[in-house]
Design an enzyme around this catalytic site. Structure first.
Site, short mmCIF file in Angstrom:
data_model
loop_
_atom_site.label_atom_id
_atom_site.label_comp_id
_atom_site.label_asym_id
_atom_site.label_seq_id
_atom_site.Cartn_x
_atom_site.Cartn_y
_atom_site.Cartn_z
CE LYS A 1 -62.16 -49.69 33.72
NZ LYS A 1 -61.57 -50.47 34.83
C1 E4P Z 1 -61.62 -49.74 38.12
O1 E4P Z 1 -62.22 -49.26 37.18
C2 E4P Z 1 -60.26 -49.30 38.46
O2 E4P Z 1 -59.45 -49.67 37.41
C3 E4P Z 1 -59.75 -49.92 39.75
O3 E4P Z 1 -60.80 -50.17 40.61
C4 E4P Z 1 -58.69 -49.13 40.46
O4 E4P Z 1 -58.55 -49.67 41.75
P1 E4P Z 1 -57.22 -49.51 42.60
O5 E4P Z 1 -57.07 -48.07 42.94
O6 E4P Z 1 -57.46 -50.35 43.82
O7 E4P Z 1 -56.11 -50.03 41.76
#
Ligand code: E4P
Length: 226
Positions: free
Chosen positions: A86
């Site tokens: 990522k």
């Molecule tokens: C996933 O790729 C993201 O990092 C994550 O879902 C962000 O979620 P949040 O906005 O609930 O922190």
């Protein structure tokens, strides 16, 4: 549409895997910080539980492309080639994605707030672009609309990148994206369990059980009602 678990708590992951059709696990630095354990300890445990073929998404921390690439190499060498690296979608991130994708690594472009970020990530070869639906809503825009727009941009430009939508607070948000045929959603165990939580369903099941017991006796089932 694939469904992934956005969490690093192994007990929660095990429960969701036992009951729900899921395709892997996504994490980010904040999720790892909540667990309080060393990153590779918990990630190795998750990888060994979900198996080598399942998707595991792990975020890099570095701020320069060269260091992101080095992190990507280390992450996949320790957690397997089915680990999606990522990478936050800023200029350095795009450069790192371009390098890692040319080397054959799986990439998830993350922290996506706008369709143009998704478009650029797709152009440099990301496998997934991860829009943050709820966070986009919080900024006063429409997260579902933006995500659908990104999906349409990929389809209309023949880009192979898929959406991995993230940051959900309820079932309807996921349903609306499922209806649009996006590639994947990742959600917390709580939101995943909410997809099937319904008082009407529970009460219908209770009535069926009560009616059967009134016919055959308490705790009887089709196994022992003769
Ligand atoms: C996933 O790729 C993201 O990092 C994550 O879902 C962000 O979620 P949040 O906005 O609930 O922190």
């Amino acid at each position: 549409m694939k469904l992934l678990i956005d969490d690093a708590r192994i007990e929660k992951i095990k429960r969701i895997y036992e009951f729900y059709p899921v395709d892997g696990v996504t994490t980010n630095p904040s999720i790892l910080a909540k667990g309080g354990r060393k990153p590779y300890d918990v990630l190795t445990e998750i990888r060994s539980f979900i198996g080598g073929d399942a998707e595991l998404h792990v975020q890099v921390i570095s701020r320069t492309a060269e260091d992101m690439v080095a992190e990507g190499h280390k992450i996949t060498s320790l957690l397997g080639i089915n680990t999606y690296i990522k990478i936050p979608t800023d200029a350095e991130g795009l450069k790192a994605m371009k390098i890692l994708s040319s080397e054959g690594y799986h990439i998830t472009a993350t922290t996506i707030y706008t369709p143009m970020q998704a478009f650029l990530a797709a152009k440099v070869g990301a496998d997934y672009a991860a829009p943050y639906v709820n966070r986009i809503d919080d900024l006063g825009s429409n997260g579902i609309q933006a995500t659908r727009c990104m999906h349409d941009i990929f389809v209309n430009n023949s880009l192979k990148t898929q959406i991995l939508a993230a940051s959900f607070k309820n079932s309807l948000q996921i349903q609306e994206l499922c209806e649009h045929g996006i590639g994947a959603c990742t959600a917390t165990p709580e939101v995943i369990e909410g997809l099937i939580k319904n008082a009407g369903v529970s009460s219908a099941i209770d009535v069926f059980n009560r009616d059967f017991e009134s016919l055959c006796g308490e705790n009887k089932t089709m196994l022992d009602c003769e």
